[in-house]
Each structure stands twice: as C-alpha cells, then as structure tokens.
Design a protein around this motif. Structure first.
Motif, PDB file in Angstrom:
ATOM      1  N   ALA A 148       1.159   5.000 -12.623  1.00 41.31           N
ATOM      2  CA  ALA A 148       0.216   3.925 -12.933  1.00 41.31           C
ATOM      3  C   ALA A 148      -1.157   4.530 -13.191  1.00 41.31           C
ATOM      4  O   ALA A 148      -1.523   5.530 -12.585  1.00 41.31           O
ATOM      5  N   PRO A 149      -1.918   3.975 -14.105  1.00 43.04           N
ATOM      6  CA  PRO A 149      -3.264   4.506 -14.370  1.00 43.04           C
ATOM      7  C   PRO A 149      -4.155   4.509 -13.136  1.00 43.04           C
ATOM      8  O   PRO A 149      -5.032   5.364 -13.008  1.00 43.04           O
ATOM      9  N   GLU A 198      10.465   0.670 -11.846  1.00 43.71           N
ATOM     10  CA  GLU A 198      11.108   1.009 -13.127  1.00 43.71           C
ATOM     11  C   GLU A 198      10.136   0.853 -14.280  1.00 43.71           C
ATOM     12  O   GLU A 198      10.114   1.669 -15.217  1.00 43.71           O
ATOM     13  N   GLN A 199       9.319  -0.184 -14.238  1.00 40.53           N
ATOM     14  CA  GLN A 199       8.358  -0.421 -15.320  1.00 40.53           C
ATOM     15  C   GLN A 199       7.318   0.693 -15.388  1.00 40.53           C
ATOM     16  O   GLN A 199       7.009   1.204 -16.475  1.00 40.53           O
ATOM     17  N   LEU A 200       6.789   1.103 -14.239  1.00 41.82           N
ATOM     18  CA  LEU A 200       5.718   2.092 -14.228  1.00 41.82           C
ATOM     19  C   LEU A 200       6.235   3.510 -14.464  1.00 41.82           C
ATOM     20  O   LEU A 200       5.547   4.339 -15.069  1.00 41.82           O
ATOM     21  N   GLU A 243       0.837  -1.200   0.000  1.00 42.88           N
ATOM     22  CA  GLU A 243       0.000   0.000   0.000  1.00 42.88           C
ATOM     23  C   GLU A 243       0.874   1.252   0.000  1.00 42.88           C
ATOM     24  O   GLU A 243       0.578   2.229  -0.715  1.00 42.88           O
ATOM     25  N   ALA A 244       1.928   1.239   0.795  1.00 45.23           N
ATOM     26  CA  ALA A 244       2.848   2.383   0.804  1.00 45.23           C
ATOM     27  C   ALA A 244       3.556   2.507  -0.536  1.00 45.23           C
ATOM     28  O   ALA A 244       3.785   3.631  -1.028  1.00 45.23           O
ATOM     29  N   PHE A 245       3.911   1.382  -1.139  1.00 47.63           N
ATOM     30  CA  PHE A 245       4.562   1.402  -2.451  1.00 47.63           C
ATOM     31  C   PHE A 245       3.637   2.000  -3.505  1.00 47.63           C
ATOM     32  O   PHE A 245       4.071   2.798  -4.347  1.00 47.63           O
ATOM     33  N   LEU A 246       2.366   1.621  -3.464  1.00 56.88           N
ATOM     34  CA  LEU A 246       1.421   2.152  -4.444  1.00 56.88           C
ATOM     35  C   LEU A 246       1.274   3.668  -4.299  1.00 56.88           C
ATOM     36  O   LEU A 246       1.020   4.365  -5.284  1.00 56.88           O
ATOM     37  N   GLY A 297      -1.471  -0.584 -10.801  1.00 57.13           N
ATOM     38  CA  GLY A 297      -0.162  -0.725 -10.168  1.00 57.13           C
ATOM     39  C   GLY A 297      -0.036  -2.047  -9.440  1.00 57.13           C
ATOM     40  O   GLY A 297       0.998  -2.713  -9.526  1.00 57.13           O
ATOM     41  N   ARG A 298      -1.086  -2.443  -8.728  1.00 59.56           N
ATOM     42  CA  ARG A 298      -1.052  -3.719  -8.001  1.00 59.56           C
ATOM     43  C   ARG A 298      -0.988  -4.890  -8.966  1.00 59.56           C
ATOM     44  O   ARG A 298      -0.277  -5.872  -8.725  1.00 59.56           O
TER      45      ARG A 298
END
Length: 231
Positions: free
Chosen positions: A38-39, A75-77, A28-31, A44-45
């Motif tokens: 992320a859209p 890196e991807q997002l 959750e903190a990462f998101l 993102g999840r």
C-alpha cells in the motif's frame, strides 16, 4: 429532571462493553502486513474500509465477514492471493476480535441495575447471532433486560418490528447507543426517541453520518452513567 417509567432500548457493542477496539488493534496489525504494497497506512486503511462497507451490506457483520474483508484487501493490495502462511495470519487476526472475556464500560452494571428499578429495559444488537449471544452471556447483563433481540441490521424496519412486538409507545421509548447510523437515525425515523452516547472507538462506518443538533428527540450524554440523571 428524571423521566418516569420509560422503555429504554440499549445497544450492546461499544455502549455496554468495549468492542471495536479489538477490531482496531487487529487492523493495525493487518496494516503492518500490507504496507509496503500500500502507498501508505492511510491508503491501506481506506481500501479496507471500502471493502468492509461492501461486505457488511452483502454479508453482515462478525469475525468471519471481517476475515473475508482482510483477505480481499490483502489480495487487492498485493495483487495476488494470500499464501497458506499469510492466510493463517489473517485468520489469527480475525480470531483475535472474538474474546471470551467482555470488558464492560465503566459504570454500566451499576447504572443498569438502578435503571431496571424504574424502567423497562430491552437489548437490541446486530451482528452474527452466535457471536453476539456469546458476548451477552459473558457480560452477565442478560438478566437486566426484559427481552434481548439480535438482528442482522438495525434499520428502520427493525425498530418498527420491535415497536410492534412489544407494543411500545414511541413517545416514551428511547434507543440508547453510540452509533449515529445504527442507533440514532433509524430509531428517530421509526418515531422513537434516542440517547446518543459517543464512544471514541466507534467504527468509522457507524460514525459517518451527522446528527441534527436541533433534533429535540435526541438526548446527548457524555457517559453511560449520566443516564441515571435523566431516567
């Protein structure tokens, strides 16, 4: 009706103590870090889940693999590598899943003590050996088990090795856990019985397969403490 003198094999994470909730909090903190790129949080999840599944298959489990997944997803997002400051933040999130304290699920200690008087107890857990052993040591439960096994993966081969090593009689051996993927299905395929105790925070990648509701070799219980009524 209780079953006499069985061999009860226990999963550890989210069966004996809370575990995945730490990862969920970190995610959750990462998101929070990756959404706006992320859209949506769901997107993102989903991206992180796919990366985690691939890394688990290749690198196994534990906080270092989790850090790898966070870094690759970031890196991807963001379409760029993390900066030093951002990487430090990801490292802190990964470190947060390793806690010195272990929170036992209510009733576990008392139930294990009672079961140990009537049955043979074994512990079978998967993941990073050092991290899993630290949790076992912190739990204070190690002495309840005749043997403790930490394996890279809990697949059919792992259950067959356990059966052979301890000369288990499959008909009176039960694998007890919260994960359909790691605890129930491979144990059944190896010929053992199983007890499914669902947990609301079971990792999505461990909970993405269905159990046969008609399988007579699977006992479904609502709580760990219910084991005392059956064994």
């Amino acid at each position: 009706m209780r079953r006499d003198k069985q061999v009860l094999v226990f999963d550890a994470d989210d069966t004996l103590w809370e575990n995945n909730i730490r990862f969920e909090r970190a995610i959750e903190a990462f998101l929070d870090e990756v959404v706006p790129p992320a859209p949506s949080r769901a997107a993102g999840r989903s991206a992180l889940d796919a990366i985690e599944a691939a890394n688990a298959a290749t690198h196994g489990y534990g906080s270092q693999v989790f850090l790898r997944s966070l870094g690759e997803c970031f890196e991807q997002l963001h379409a760029r590598p993390a900066t030093a400051a951002e990487l430090a933040r990801l490292e802190a999130l990964a470190a947060s899943v390793r806690g010195a304290e272990v929170e036992l699920i209510p009733g576990v200690a008392e139930t294990l003590a009672a079961l140990a008087e009537r049955h043979e107890l074994l512990l079978l857990t998967k993941g990073d050996r050092t991290e899993q052993q630290a949790k076992i040591d912190a739990s204070g439960l190690a002495g309840r088990f005749g043997a403790v096994h930490i394996v890279p993966e809990k697949d059919v081969a792992a259950y067959r090795r356990l059966t052979e090593e301890h000369a288990l009689v499959p008909e009176r051996t039960w694998m007890i856990g919260n994960s359909p993927k790691s605890d129930i299905l491979p144990a059944r395929r190896a010929g053992l019985n199983a007890v499914f105790i669902p947990h609301q925070h079971t990792w999505a990648l461990e909970n993405d397969v269905a159990l046969d509701p008609q399988d007579p070799g699977v006992l479904r219980l609502a709580a760990f403490t219910d084991l005392g009524q059956h064994f």
